[in-house]
Motif scaffolding. Structure first.
Motif, short mmCIF file in Angstrom:
data_model
loop_
_atom_site.label_atom_id
_atom_site.label_comp_id
_atom_site.label_asym_id
_atom_site.label_seq_id
_atom_site.Cartn_x
_atom_site.Cartn_y
_atom_site.Cartn_z
N GLY A 90 0.80 -1.23 0.00
CA GLY A 90 0.00 0.00 0.00
C GLY A 90 0.83 1.27 0.00
O GLY A 90 0.30 2.37 0.19
N LYS A 91 2.12 1.16 -0.25
CA LYS A 91 3.02 2.32 -0.18
C LYS A 91 2.65 3.38 -1.23
O LYS A 91 2.51 4.57 -0.90
CB LYS A 91 4.48 1.88 -0.38
CG LYS A 91 4.92 0.78 0.59
CD LYS A 91 6.34 0.31 0.33
CE LYS A 91 6.62 -0.28 -1.04
NZ LYS A 91 5.89 -1.55 -1.32
N SER A 92 2.51 2.94 -2.48
CA SER A 92 2.17 3.90 -3.54
C SER A 92 0.78 4.49 -3.30
O SER A 92 0.54 5.67 -3.55
CB SER A 92 2.20 3.23 -4.91
OG SER A 92 3.51 2.77 -5.17
N SER A 93 -0.14 3.65 -2.81
CA SER A 93 -1.50 4.14 -2.54
C SER A 93 -1.47 5.26 -1.51
O SER A 93 -2.21 6.24 -1.62
CB SER A 93 -2.38 3.00 -2.04
OG SER A 93 -2.48 2.00 -3.03
N LEU A 94 -0.60 5.12 -0.51
CA LEU A 94 -0.51 6.15 0.51
C LEU A 94 0.01 7.46 -0.09
O LEU A 94 -0.55 8.54 0.15
CB LEU A 94 0.41 5.66 1.65
CG LEU A 94 0.67 6.62 2.81
CD1 LEU A 94 -0.64 7.12 3.42
CD2 LEU A 94 1.50 5.94 3.89
N LEU A 95 1.06 7.38 -0.90
CA LEU A 95 1.57 8.61 -1.54
C LEU A 95 0.51 9.23 -2.45
O LEU A 95 0.33 10.45 -2.45
CB LEU A 95 2.83 8.33 -2.37
CG LEU A 95 4.11 7.92 -1.64
CD1 LEU A 95 5.31 8.09 -2.56
CD2 LEU A 95 4.33 8.69 -0.35
N LYS A 96 -0.19 8.38 -3.20
CA LYS A 96 -1.22 8.91 -4.11
C LYS A 96 -2.35 9.57 -3.34
O LYS A 96 -2.91 10.57 -3.80
CB LYS A 96 -1.77 7.79 -4.99
CG LYS A 96 -0.81 7.33 -6.07
CD LYS A 96 -1.43 6.19 -6.87
CE LYS A 96 -0.40 5.53 -7.76
NZ LYS A 96 -0.87 4.20 -8.21
#
Ligand SMILES: Nc1ncnc2c1ncn2[C@@H]1O[C@H](COP(=O)(O)OP(=O)(O)OP(=O)(O)O)[C@@H](O)[C@H]1O
Ligand SMILES: [Mg+2]
Length: 236
Positions: free
Chosen positions: A41-47
């Motif tokens: 979920g790392k990219s989802s958090l940045l997005k």
């Protein structure tokens, strides 16, 4: 001062809960690294922070202001620049044009100076100023992604896997530059698979596991955790 305060954040894609109540905070002038396995979920958090995906629950505060649900351009306007995963370059535009797009909110009189500053950090890009972005090498594209984000003169820089696919020496160069720009007072939240490299540079670290914060702490303490060593540092 708190730059970023995320509380109980949920992101869903249809039936998939990519973030299941994530809380995270970032102090001014800190470099924080976000670690975690593929799909954590790392990219989802940045997005979610930069307004590219709409969270289904929770809150996101930037410099004390609630920003959850704001359109991405408003968040850019607050001083957040996001260099996304996969670099997000316009392949058919030149290095120069990509950098100009990075400064689309900048006063036009300031843009040339900002581009000049970014090119000082990456002399290779200067040599390739009129080359199409799509014809740059992987490392050069990564430098362009970072340079483009810097042209926006952000107060908070979000970087998604800046060293992905790069040779160790180029990865080190990228992180050296991140540290260099950070010394000008910029706060940085960086997703990175190379935990060893990132923990050398970061002040603070969060580890995400299937949409939740598994652990967090000072980068030095996280380095020493057995479970982190096994999962991300190749310690057996
Ligand atoms: N647009 C989307 N539609 C449906 N599911 C998605 C979408 N984007 C992400 N997901 C799912 O959400 C979860 C988290 O994905 P995310 O990209 O945030 O992970 P990540 O930690 O950045 O992974 P990686 O290290 O592989 O980049 C994954 O299970 C992924 O399949
Ligand atoms: Mg990702």
């Amino acid at each position: 001062m708190k730059v970023l305060e995320v509380k109980d954040l949920e992101v869903r894609y249809g039936g998939i809960r990519a973030l299941k109540g994530v809380s995270l905070s970032l102090e001014e002038g800190q470099i924080t690294v976000l670690l975690g396995a593929n799909g954590a979920g790392k990219s989802s958090l940045l997005k979610a922070i930069s307004g590219l995906v709409k969270p289904s629950a929770g809150s996101i505060q930037l410099w004390g202001q609630e920003t959850r649900g704001l359109p991405a351009y408003r968040i850019t306007g607050l001083g957040v620049a996001h260099a996304p995963e996969g670099r997000g370059m316009f392949a058919s535009l030149s290095v120069r044009e990509n950098l100009q797009l990075g400064g689309f909110l900048a006063p036009s009189t300031e843009l040339p100076t900002r581009i000049e500053e970014a090119l000082t950090l990456f002399p290779r890009l200067k040599e390739r100023y009129n080359q199409l972005a799509g014809s740059l090498s992987g490392g050069e594209q990564q430098m362009l992604a970072l340079a483009r984000a810097l042209v926006a003169k952000p107060r908070l820089l979000l970087l998604d896997e800046p060293s992905l696919g790069l040779a160790p020496i180029i990865s080190q160069e990228i992180f050296r530059t991140i540290r260099q720009v950070h010394q000008t007072g910029l706060s940085v939240l960086v997703v990175e698979q190379n935990a060893r490299l990132a923990l050398q540079v970061a002040d603070y670290a969060y580890v995400l596991k299937t949409g939740e914060v598994e652990t967090h702490g000072l980068a030095n303490d996280i380095k020493g955790l057995e479970q982190v060593g096994k999962a991300y540092l190749g310690v057996t």
